[in-house]
Design a protein around this motif. Structure first.
Motif, PDB file in Angstrom:
ATOM      1  N   GLU A 148       0.821  -1.207   0.000  1.00 55.86           N
ATOM      2  CA  GLU A 148       0.000   0.000   0.000  1.00 55.86           C
ATOM      3  C   GLU A 148       0.862   1.268   0.000  1.00 55.86           C
ATOM      4  O   GLU A 148       0.739   2.130   0.877  1.00 55.86           O
ATOM      5  N   GLU A 150       0.709   3.893  -1.699  1.00 52.64           N
ATOM      6  CA  GLU A 150      -0.016   5.156  -1.863  1.00 52.64           C
ATOM      7  C   GLU A 150      -0.378   5.770  -0.510  1.00 52.64           C
ATOM      8  O   GLU A 150      -0.398   6.994  -0.348  1.00 52.64           O
ATOM      9  N   LYS A 151      -0.648   4.940   0.498  1.00 53.35           N
ATOM     10  CA  LYS A 151      -0.936   5.460   1.836  1.00 53.35           C
ATOM     11  C   LYS A 151       0.298   6.145   2.419  1.00 53.35           C
ATOM     12  O   LYS A 151       0.186   7.177   3.094  1.00 53.35           O
ATOM     13  N   ASN A 154       0.857   9.510   0.780  1.00 57.07           N
ATOM     14  CA  ASN A 154      -0.093  10.499   1.311  1.00 57.07           C
ATOM     15  C   ASN A 154       0.344  11.037   2.662  1.00 57.07           C
ATOM     16  O   ASN A 154       0.030  12.188   3.010  1.00 57.07           O
ATOM     17  N   ALA A 194       8.696   4.144  -4.682  1.00 56.17           N
ATOM     18  CA  ALA A 194       7.428   4.837  -4.877  1.00 56.17           C
ATOM     19  C   ALA A 194       7.455   6.221  -4.231  1.00 56.17           C
ATOM     20  O   ALA A 194       6.921   7.196  -4.783  1.00 56.17           O
ATOM     21  N   ALA A 198       7.326   9.869  -6.229  1.00 56.02           N
ATOM     22  CA  ALA A 198       6.334  10.891  -5.893  1.00 56.02           C
ATOM     23  C   ALA A 198       6.992  12.231  -5.581  1.00 56.02           C
ATOM     24  O   ALA A 198       6.297  13.221  -5.314  1.00 56.02           O
TER      25      ALA A 198
END
Length: 364
Positions: A148, A150-151, A154, A194, A198
């Protein structure tokens, strides 16, 4: 010392400075250019949070890791006011977070909830809290799931009062060839990549605890976390160069002769095959004597533990003496038939500092 009352009072956990220095040197060699976090969890593995922190600082270690605010407080009170302290456990408890911020501790963010809680605590103080991201690659005790990312991204985007200065995971492979560990680290690297894609910097990246440090060169990264390896009490391998740190000493309470065919012991009895002189020492499994860290599973490992339990020895006046039967709760019987000794003589025995209880701790 000859009086029984004096003998009973002598009950000491000894930490050998020379052996500890040797293990720190082994850790430094294995770590190479990676930074070293001295892990102080569990009261410094039984070596004392403050005492071990001071010793490590004298040997050049300037980063520490804890799991409780009390441990961090003990380090600060020991005079280590500028050294980095990393909290290895994420928390949403506001009281704990406030204490950690007071102590200038680097916190752990292992979920959206813990991140929001830390951000709120820092915002209330009009400050920025420093933290590391924790990633779970399969251990299950805490951290963002590696699948995960993406968490995690964020968290970098949405917590203005949290400065993320590192990211870490825990390698937990039990296989000597490291194939499980390698797969876990691939997952971890994908998370790190990742974050980079970003547009964020991860800061210091670390994955290796004591076992991975000693077994897998590929796990070193920017930093390593050295805990049980410092005392030589981690899972070992042949030729690792480590020394066991920690032994106990206690005075003999009394000696007595018992006849042939006499039975001794409590949970299971032993019938003696000859007239035997027994020494009673005032330590037992409630003090941690004979208690070990069960790590390996399977029949062979069980048989090895069974064999070791039946062949425990201590040293009396420089000579080995066999423990008779099982170690008791608060006292243990030792066969001293062929030895010269008397009440008050010191008995030396191996003990894992992690489990030592009711003993004075002393660095020598």
């Amino acid at each position: 010392m000859t009086e029984t009352s004096e003998a009973r009072a002598v009950k000491t956990l000894v930490l050998e400075k020379k052996a500890l220095k040797h293990n720190i040197a082994v850790v430094k060699e294995r770590a190479g250019s990676a930074a070293i976090y001295g892990v102080l969890t569990g009261d410094g593995g039984g070596a004392g949070t403050a005492e071990l922190a001071r010793f490590l600082r004298e040997e050049g270690v300037r980063r520490f890791a804890v799991s409780e605010p009390e441990e961090a407080e003990a380090v600060r009170k020991a005079g280590l006011v500028d050294e980095e302290i990393l909290m290895l456990r994420a928390t949403t408890d506001r009281e704990e977070l406030d204490r950690l911020l007071d102590l200038n501790v680097v916190c752990t963010v292992g979920s959206v909830d813990t991140g929001l809680a830390l951000n709120s605590a820092a915002e209330a103080r009009s400050t920025v809290a420093e933290a590391h991201i924790q990633v779970d690659t399969g251990l299950g005790f805490g951290g963002f799931l590696a699948g995960e990312p993406e968490k995690i991204v964020n968290i970098y985007r949405n917590l203005p009062n949290v400065a993320l200065s590192g990211i870490y995971t825990q390698v937990h492979s039990i296989h000597a060839d490291g194939h499980n560990a390698a797969e876990q680290l691939k997952q971890f690297h994908r998370v790190v990549e990742a974050v980079h894609q970003a547009g964020f910097e991860t800061g210091i990246v670390h994955a290796a605890g004591s076992y991975a440090l000693m077994h897998y060169d590929f796990a070193r990264m920017d930093a390593v976390r050295a805990g049980s390896v410092l005392l030589g009490r981690c899972r070992r391998r042949r030729g690792d160069g480590l020394l066991r740190v920690g032994y106990g000493e206690a005075g003999i309470e009394e000696t007595r002769w018992v006849p042939k065919d006499y039975t001794v012991g409590n949970e299971s009895t032993v019938r003696l095959h000859r007239p035997t002189r027994i020494a009673v020492i005032p330590v037992g499994y409630q003090n941690g004597f004979g208690v070990s860290r069960g790590r390996d599973a399977g029949l062979l490992a069980t048989l090895r533990r069974w064999w070791r339990a039946r062949h425990i020895t201590v040293r009396v006046n420089g000579q080995k003496a066999r423990v008779l039967g099982r170690i008791g709760a608060i006292e243990t019987l030792v066969d001293v038939t062929d030895l010269k000794c008397s009440a008050g003589d010191l008995v030396y025995f191996d003990i894992d500092p992690m489990y030592a209880r009711g003993m004075k701790r002393e660095y020598r």
